[in-house]
Design a protein around this motif. Structure first.
Motif: not given
Length: 126
Positions: A39, A41-42, A92, A123
């Protein structure tokens, strides 16, 4: 009690590689599937890859084919996700999930998974 423990995330540079690990314990049978979801960000959670250790079958999402490889080491009860040629968009939280099924046609749907690990953050810097 089934438990999944994800590890291996961290900070990496674009073009590099990472190997994530999912230690699975508590399954009382071998007819299960382990998947890696991520997942960003956003964004919504999406499946990256899955495998059924009992039959050695695996599946990879089109978006990660060629760069992600899922594998399992039954002796260590561990499923790995090797990520190469990292891209910033790979940033993610990566989750491993376990489900009591072996039909890989189901593995991209999160609703079929009963067990989730805590997630490991990847990251990727450009």
């Amino acid at each position: 009690e089934v438990q999944l423990q994800a590890s291996g995330g961290g900070l990496a540079q674009a073009g590099g590689s990472l190997r994530l690990a999912c230690l699975a314990s508590g399954f009382t049978h071998d007819r299960y599937t382990i998947a890696w979801f991520r997942q960003a960000p956003g964004k919504e959670r999406e499946v990256a890859a899955c495998t059924s250790p009992s039959n050695g079958m695996s599946w990879h999402a089109d978006s990660v084919k060629g760069r992600f490889t899922i594998s399992s080491d039954d002796s260590r009860n561990t499923v790995y996700l090797q990520i190469t040629s990292l891209k910033p968009e790979d940033t993610a939280v990566y989750y491993c999930a376990g489900g009591n099924f072996t039909l890989l046609a189901l593995c991209s749907e999160s609703i079929f998974y009963d067990y989730w690990g805590q997630g490991t953050l990847v990251t990727v810097s450009s």
